[in-house]
Design a protein around this motif. Structure first.
Motif, PDB file in Angstrom:
ATOM      1  N   ALA A  20      -3.447  60.190  21.897  1.00  0.00           N
ATOM      2  CA  ALA A  20      -3.865  60.274  20.498  1.00  0.00           C
ATOM      3  C   ALA A  20      -2.731  59.681  19.663  1.00  0.00           C
ATOM      4  CB  ALA A  20      -4.155  61.721  20.102  1.00  0.00           C
ATOM      5  N   VAL A  21      -2.759  58.390  19.472  1.00  0.00           N
ATOM      6  CA  VAL A  21      -1.629  57.663  18.880  1.00  0.00           C
ATOM      7  C   VAL A  21      -1.645  57.830  17.364  1.00  0.00           C
ATOM      8  CG1 VAL A  21      -0.506  55.428  18.666  1.00  0.00           C
ATOM      9  CG2 VAL A  21      -1.771  55.995  20.757  1.00  0.00           C
ATOM     10  N   PRO A  22      -0.578  58.369  16.774  1.00  0.00           N
ATOM     11  CA  PRO A  22      -0.546  58.548  15.313  1.00  0.00           C
ATOM     12  C   PRO A  22      -0.292  57.226  14.592  1.00  0.00           C
ATOM     13  CG  PRO A  22       1.515  59.297  16.284  1.00  0.00           C
ATOM     14  CD  PRO A  22       0.618  58.932  17.430  1.00  0.00           C
ATOM     15  N   ALA A  23      -0.962  57.026  13.489  1.00  0.00           N
ATOM     16  CA  ALA A  23      -0.745  55.823  12.687  1.00  0.00           C
ATOM     17  C   ALA A  23       0.663  55.846  12.100  1.00  0.00           C
ATOM     18  CB  ALA A  23      -1.782  55.741  11.581  1.00  0.00           C
ATOM     19  N   PHE A  24       1.261  54.687  12.027  1.00  0.00           N
ATOM     20  CA  PHE A  24       2.611  54.559  11.459  1.00  0.00           C
ATOM     21  C   PHE A  24       2.510  53.830  10.115  1.00  0.00           C
ATOM     22  CE2 PHE A  24       6.549  52.278  10.692  1.00  0.00           C
ATOM     23  CZ  PHE A  24       7.502  53.248  10.944  1.00  0.00           C
ATOM     24  N   PRO A  25       3.234  54.245   9.088  1.00  0.00           N
ATOM     25  CA  PRO A  25       4.125  55.393   9.038  1.00  0.00           C
ATOM     26  C   PRO A  25       3.464  56.559   8.289  1.00  0.00           C
ATOM     27  CG  PRO A  25       4.677  53.869   7.277  1.00  0.00           C
ATOM     28  CD  PRO A  25       3.425  53.349   7.923  1.00  0.00           C
ATOM     29  N   THR A  26       2.944  57.496   9.025  1.00  0.00           N
ATOM     30  CA  THR A  26       2.360  58.701   8.430  1.00  0.00           C
ATOM     31  C   THR A  26       3.107  59.932   8.935  1.00  0.00           C
ATOM     32  OG1 THR A  26       0.771  59.106  10.216  1.00  0.00           O
ATOM     33  CG2 THR A  26       0.075  57.605   8.443  1.00  0.00           C
ATOM     34  N   MET A  27       2.887  61.044   8.258  1.00  0.00           N
ATOM     35  CA  MET A  27       3.506  62.284   8.727  1.00  0.00           C
ATOM     36  C   MET A  27       2.939  62.723  10.062  1.00  0.00           C
ATOM     37  SD  MET A  27       4.392  64.765   5.530  1.00  0.00           S
ATOM     38  CE  MET A  27       2.851  64.656   4.626  1.00  0.00           C
ATOM     39  N   SER A  28       1.747  62.219  10.421  1.00  0.00           N
ATOM     40  CA  SER A  28       1.151  62.581  11.707  1.00  0.00           C
ATOM     41  C   SER A  28       1.996  62.115  12.894  1.00  0.00           C
ATOM     42  CB  SER A  28      -0.252  61.992  11.813  1.00  0.00           C
ATOM     43  OG  SER A  28      -1.125  62.606  10.885  1.00  0.00           O
ATOM     44  N   GLU A  29       2.973  61.248  12.632  1.00  0.00           N
ATOM     45  CA  GLU A  29       3.888  60.834  13.700  1.00  0.00           C
ATOM     46  C   GLU A  29       4.649  62.028  14.273  1.00  0.00           C
ATOM     47  OE1 GLU A  29       7.441  57.530  14.466  1.00  0.00           O
ATOM     48  OE2 GLU A  29       6.776  57.998  12.424  1.00  0.00           O
ATOM     49  N   VAL A  30       4.652  63.138  13.552  1.00  0.00           N
ATOM     50  CA  VAL A  30       5.317  64.334  14.060  1.00  0.00           C
ATOM     51  C   VAL A  30       4.698  64.792  15.379  1.00  0.00           C
ATOM     52  CG1 VAL A  30       3.872  66.046  12.854  1.00  0.00           C
ATOM     53  CG2 VAL A  30       6.259  66.587  13.397  1.00  0.00           C
ATOM     54  N   TRP A  31       3.414  64.473  15.601  1.00  0.00           N
ATOM     55  CA  TRP A  31       2.789  64.829  16.873  1.00  0.00           C
ATOM     56  C   TRP A  31       3.498  64.140  18.050  1.00  0.00           C
ATOM     57  CZ3 TRP A  31      -0.359  68.665  17.854  1.00  0.00           C
ATOM     58  CH2 TRP A  31      -1.117  69.208  16.812  1.00  0.00           C
ATOM     59  N   LEU A  32       3.819  62.869  17.886  1.00  0.00           N
ATOM     60  CA  LEU A  32       4.528  62.149  18.936  1.00  0.00           C
ATOM     61  C   LEU A  32       5.893  62.773  19.179  1.00  0.00           C
ATOM     62  CD1 LEU A  32       4.881  59.795  20.898  1.00  0.00           C
ATOM     63  CD2 LEU A  32       5.510  58.353  18.930  1.00  0.00           C
ATOM     64  N   ARG A  33       6.585  63.108  18.087  1.00  0.00           N
ATOM     65  CA  ARG A  33       7.923  63.692  18.228  1.00  0.00           C
ATOM     66  C   ARG A  33       7.860  65.067  18.907  1.00  0.00           C
ATOM     67  NH1 ARG A  33       9.025  59.035  18.321  1.00  0.00           N
ATOM     68  NH2 ARG A  33       8.977  57.846  16.387  1.00  0.00           N
ATOM     69  N   LEU A  34       6.834  65.854  18.599  1.00  0.00           N
ATOM     70  CA  LEU A  34       6.680  67.157  19.252  1.00  0.00           C
ATOM     71  C   LEU A  34       6.419  66.982  20.741  1.00  0.00           C
ATOM     72  CD1 LEU A  34       4.505  68.972  16.568  1.00  0.00           C
ATOM     73  CD2 LEU A  34       6.794  69.685  17.292  1.00  0.00           C
ATOM     74  N   LEU A  35       5.579  66.024  21.095  1.00  0.00           N
ATOM     75  CA  LEU A  35       5.299  65.776  22.511  1.00  0.00           C
ATOM     76  C   LEU A  35       6.552  65.304  23.245  1.00  0.00           C
ATOM     77  CD1 LEU A  35       1.825  64.008  22.186  1.00  0.00           C
ATOM     78  CD2 LEU A  35       2.261  66.305  23.093  1.00  0.00           C
ATOM     79  N   GLU A  36       7.348  64.453  22.593  1.00  0.00           N
ATOM     80  CA  GLU A  36       8.592  64.000  23.197  1.00  0.00           C
ATOM     81  C   GLU A  36       9.551  65.168  23.408  1.00  0.00           C
ATOM     82  OE1 GLU A  36       8.722  59.432  21.400  1.00  0.00           O
ATOM     83  OE2 GLU A  36       9.695  61.083  20.318  1.00  0.00           O
ATOM     84  N   ALA A  37       9.619  66.050  22.406  1.00  0.00           N
ATOM     85  CA  ALA A  37      10.506  67.220  22.525  1.00  0.00           C
ATOM     86  C   ALA A  37      10.047  68.136  23.658  1.00  0.00           C
ATOM     87  CB  ALA A  37      10.542  67.975  21.187  1.00  0.00           C
ATOM     88  N   TYR A  38       8.733  68.281  23.806  1.00  0.00           N
ATOM     89  CA  TYR A  38       8.212  69.111  24.906  1.00  0.00           C
ATOM     90  C   TYR A  38       8.540  68.478  26.257  1.00  0.00           C
ATOM     91  CZ  TYR A  38       4.856  71.383  27.988  1.00  0.00           C
ATOM     92  OH  TYR A  38       4.266  72.068  29.033  1.00  0.00           O
ATOM     93  N   ARG A  39       8.348  67.171  26.354  1.00  0.00           N
ATOM     94  CA  ARG A  39       8.662  66.461  27.600  1.00  0.00           C
ATOM     95  C   ARG A  39      10.144  66.598  27.944  1.00  0.00           C
ATOM     96  NH1 ARG A  39       8.815  60.392  26.520  1.00  0.00           N
ATOM     97  NH2 ARG A  39      10.711  61.195  25.523  1.00  0.00           N
ATOM     98  N   ASP A  40      10.994  66.369  26.951  1.00  0.00           N
ATOM     99  CA  ASP A  40      12.437  66.403  27.202  1.00  0.00           C
ATOM    100  C   ASP A  40      12.912  67.804  27.576  1.00  0.00           C
ATOM    101  OD1 ASP A  40      12.358  63.737  26.602  1.00  0.00           O
ATOM    102  OD2 ASP A  40      13.178  63.977  24.576  1.00  0.00           O
ATOM    103  N   ALA A  41      12.290  68.844  26.980  1.00  0.00           N
ATOM    104  CA  ALA A  41      12.688  70.217  27.292  1.00  0.00           C
ATOM    105  C   ALA A  41      12.322  70.597  28.712  1.00  0.00           C
ATOM    106  CB  ALA A  41      12.022  71.174  26.317  1.00  0.00           C
ATOM    107  N   GLY A  42      11.304  69.891  29.264  1.00  0.00           N
ATOM    108  CA  GLY A  42      10.889  70.202  30.630  1.00  0.00           C
ATOM    109  C   GLY A  42      11.673  69.467  31.687  1.00  0.00           C
ATOM    110  N   ASP A  43      12.512  68.514  31.283  1.00  0.00           N
ATOM    111  CA  ASP A  43      13.284  67.722  32.270  1.00  0.00           C
ATOM    112  C   ASP A  43      14.426  68.554  32.868  1.00  0.00           C
ATOM    113  OD1 ASP A  43      11.648  65.605  31.768  1.00  0.00           O
ATOM    114  OD2 ASP A  43      13.060  64.589  30.394  1.00  0.00           O
TER     115      ASP A  43
END
Length: 480
Positions: free
Chosen positions: A457-480
């Motif tokens: 679910a790719v967020p349009a740039f530059p919108t605040m919805s980009e926070v979804w991508l950042r949250l997913l990245e943070a979740y991925r990184d926390a699981g490493d």
């Protein structure tokens, strides 16, 4: 004996929930009567959602503009208060419901103005404004949608103090120089935001340790911080013991535990809600007057296959949009059952006949400055429910869309992940304009969208919805 007028469905209460039951049952071809003693459109249209947001919209628009270079200097002055009130009055229709009555007539519903009471099984007695009496009979269903009212605690002196409730706070035509707000939930946060911006010196007195106690802790903390920066006083962990007004037009005094006295020109008691069920004939069907009406997930009262309760009155979710959601479900179920034995209206989770979102994907938006919006479970609720959960946080202000939205943007986002199923249990967003993020989260929670699919679910740039991508990245990184 009074001859009953028969309908397929009788709806008791004409707020948004009641209106939506009428709309759905009429669309299914059922004859429907609506009984309402006040204004059709209910609390939301005249004393809650609509007028409060009409008051808040210019407040938030000015606050946002002041954070944008190139326009900030043009909006430095005070609000045009009479224009704000005129805007609010327009959206309430001047507290007249002619437009709603025209709509009811256009769909063929029958409106009865008066106080309605249950009068036994499938019966509603109506006392009209001139004292006239009428009995309505329902072939298939009676739906109670009488809503809730503001609670004013029985404190010493409170009756003579003539406190504001949410009704007065959203309909007043005069800005009190000093406004005391007792409470810390949504009404308190929103009305403190509005009236501080309109010119009052606001003092918030919350019994709990933070504002917005049903949201993630950071939501109330950020709202309180912003209120203080706007000039309001916010005090938490305080208890009010008395409210006194000694002269008809004199100041009001609030006495705190320990004896401290605060003085204001008005006091708003934002201290909870109670069901409007004390005089609607519940005793005639074996229920307790004044109680919330318990229902199953299909919005039916247990043991009464003809009786439904939707909206605030059932205490599942005291939010207009949830009441309307429940009404759509109840209307569909009533129509299916009215169709005969072949009508399938089983209240299975996530079916057309079950209010599953009330407990699984309940969204809410608070239009304070900053806005706070959430859906589903908080981290504490998830862990308390036995989930193995993780909270993933991100600074909303570091997202490009937020930085463009406002200089110095401050906000925070959190998603709560079920680690066993890797789906979202909840999400919270706080920041200017953040309420517009909550529906995407609602879809993810209600749809139980896997984390692996959310990456697509790719967020349009530059919108605040980009926070979804950042949250997913943070979740991925926390699981490493």
């Amino acid at each position: 004996m009074t001859q009953a007028v028969e309908y397929d469905v009788v709806v008791l209460g004409g707020g948004p929930a009641g209106e939506n039951v009428v709309d759905r049952t009429r669309a299914a071809g059922l004859s429907t009567a609506l009984v309402e003693a006040e204004l059709v459109g209910g609390e939301c249209s005249y004393w809650a959602c609509i007028p409060s947001k009409a008051l808040l919209r210019p407040v938030l628009a000015r606050a946002d503009a002041r954070r944008v270079p190139g326009i900030a200097g043009a909006v430095g002055g005070p609000l045009d208060v009479p224009a704000v009130f005129d805007h609010r009055d327009y959206w309430t229709g001047g507290w007249k419901d002619g437009g709603q009555l025209d709509w009811l007539a256009s769909i063929g519903a029958h409106m009865y103005r008066g106080h309605g009471r249950l009068a036994g099984e499938r019966r509603v007695a109506v006392e009209g404004p001139e004292g006239e009496h009428l009995l309505l009979a329902a072939r298939h269903a009676v739906v109670v949608a009488t809503g809730s009212r503001a609670v004013v605690p029985p404190l010493p002196g409170i009756a003579g103090a003539r406190p504001w409730t949410s009704r007065e706070a959203t309909s007043a035509h005069r800005v009190p120089p000093r406004l005391l707000v007792v409470g810390g939930s949504v009404v308190a946060a929103e009305m403190a935001t509005a009236w501080q911006a309109l010119g009052s010196q606001v003092t918030v007195l919350a019994r709990g340790e933070r504002l917005l106690p049903r949201m993630e802790p950071f939501a109330g903390e950020l709202v309180a911080e912003a209120l203080r920066e706007a000039g309001a006083v916010v005090r938490t962990g305080v208890s009010v013991e008395a409210v006194v007004r000694e002269e008809a037009h004199g100041p009001v005094r609030v006495v705190l535990e320990g004896g401290e006295i605060l003085e204001g020109d008005e006091v708003l008691m934002a201290t909870g809600r109670a069901p409007r069920t004390e005089d609607i004939g519940l005793e005639t069907v074996g229920l307790e007057p004044g109680d919330w009406i318990a229902v199953d997930d299909g919005l039916r009262v247990p043991g009464q296959d003809w009786l439904y309760a939707v909206g605030d009155v059932n205490h599942r979710a005291l939010l207009t949009h949830q009441g309307k959601y429940q009404a759509r479900i109840a209307g569909a179920a009533i129509a299916a059952r009215a169709a005969g034995p072949g009508g399938d209206a089983a209240a299975e989770p996530w079916s057309a006949y079950a209010a599953t979102a009330d407990t699984k994907a309940l969204p809410q938006a608070v239009f304070s400055d900053p806005e706070a919006a959430a859906v589903g479970l908080t981290l504490a609720e998830a862990e308390g429910s036995g989930h193995r959960a993780r909270a993933v946080d991100y600074d909303l202000g570091s997202v490009s869309g937020a930085g463009l939205y406002a200089d110095g943007y401050r906000g925070r986002a959190r998603m709560v992940v079920d680690l066993d199923r890797e789906v979202l249990l909840g999400a919270t967003f706080v920041g200017p304009g953040a309420a517009e993020l909550v529906h995407a989260a609602t879809i993810a929670v209600a749809g139980e969208v896997p984390i692996a699919r959310l990456w697509h679910a790719v967020p349009a740039f530059p919108t605040m919805s980009e926070v979804w991508l950042r949250l997913l990245e943070a979740y991925r990184d926390a699981g490493d």
